[in-house]
Design an enzyme around this catalytic site. Structure first.
Site, PDB file in Angstrom:
ATOM      1  N   CYS A  97       0.824  -1.202   0.000  1.00 47.69           N
ATOM      2  CA  CYS A  97       0.000   0.000   0.000  1.00 47.69           C
ATOM      3  C   CYS A  97       0.868   1.266   0.000  1.00 47.69           C
ATOM      4  CB  CYS A  97      -0.971  -0.050   1.175  1.00 47.69           C
ATOM      5  SG  CYS A  97      -2.405   1.003   1.014  1.00 47.69           S
ATOM      6  N   HIS A  98       0.863   2.039   1.076  1.00 46.40           N
ATOM      7  CA  HIS A  98       1.698   3.235   1.179  1.00 46.40           C
ATOM      8  C   HIS A  98       3.104   2.903   1.710  1.00 46.40           C
ATOM      9  CE1 HIS A  98      -2.269   5.153   0.935  1.00 46.40           C
ATOM     10  NE2 HIS A  98      -1.635   6.243   0.540  1.00 46.40           N
TER      11      HIS A  98
END
Length: 189
Positions: free
Chosen positions: A112-113
């Site tokens: 994800c991030h």
């Protein structure tokens, strides 16, 4: 699942604001595969997870960055959540910790991030990877080739886009961590 990570120790670098499932599910998979897992954080005590926009559970910290030695770990896992990697990018010790894995060619998994921190640690240039879509331009500008795929593996670097990718991400992470060190991390410039 075979105990393919017996004898391996994995660092999970996170701080307040991690996406809960992106930490808890990989940790569960790593332990089931036989790894010893340490939650490493800039702060001691516990860190606060999030379930999307709502507070989730806290997770105890096993080692602070102050005391953690990247050399004693076989692999690194970087969970997402917007706040978590954004805060870690501002911590010089966190970036140095990640950079040690990059330079040693040790396997790294980021979801994800989570790949955001790899930019600051110079770990994306010449790499094929994925992430949450909002990181596409950041990763591309840092020299990565960004693709929109469930899970991407490039010489020991495993990346995925979001929590829905965890069923594919976790087995690939285990596979790469079991393989151990990979060759030089940077493409010729």
């Amino acid at each position: 699942m075979a105990k393919s990570l017996n004898g391996k120790t994995v660092a999970v670098l996170a701080t307040d604001g991690f996406e809960q499932s992106e930490l808890t599910e990989p940790v569960k998979a790593l332990k089931e595969a036989g790894a010893t897992v340490h939650i490493v954080s800039p702060k001691s005590g516990s860190i606060q997870g999030w379930k999307h926009h709502d507070k989730g559970d806290t997770v105890p910290v096993d080692a602070t960055l102050e005391s953690a030695d990247a050399g004693r770990y076989d692999a690194l896992m970087l969970p997402g959540g917007v706040m978590n990697p954004d805060a870690l990018r501002l911590e010089p010790k966190a970036i140095a910790f990640i950079r040690a894995f990059v330079q040693a060619g040790k396997p790294i998994a980021a979801i994800c991030h989570g790949p955001w921190t790899l930019i600051d640690a110079d770990g994306v240039r010449g790499r094929r990877m994925t992430s949450w879509p909002s990181l596409k331009i950041d990763l591309t500008n840092a020299g990565a080739t960004w693709v929109d795929e469930t899970v991407v593996t490039d010489r020991g670097l495993v990346t995925s886009r979001n929590p829905q990718d965890l069923p594919n991400f976790c087995p690939k992470m285990i596979e790469e961590f079991a393989e151990g060190r990979h060759g030089h991390r940077h493409a010729a410039e």
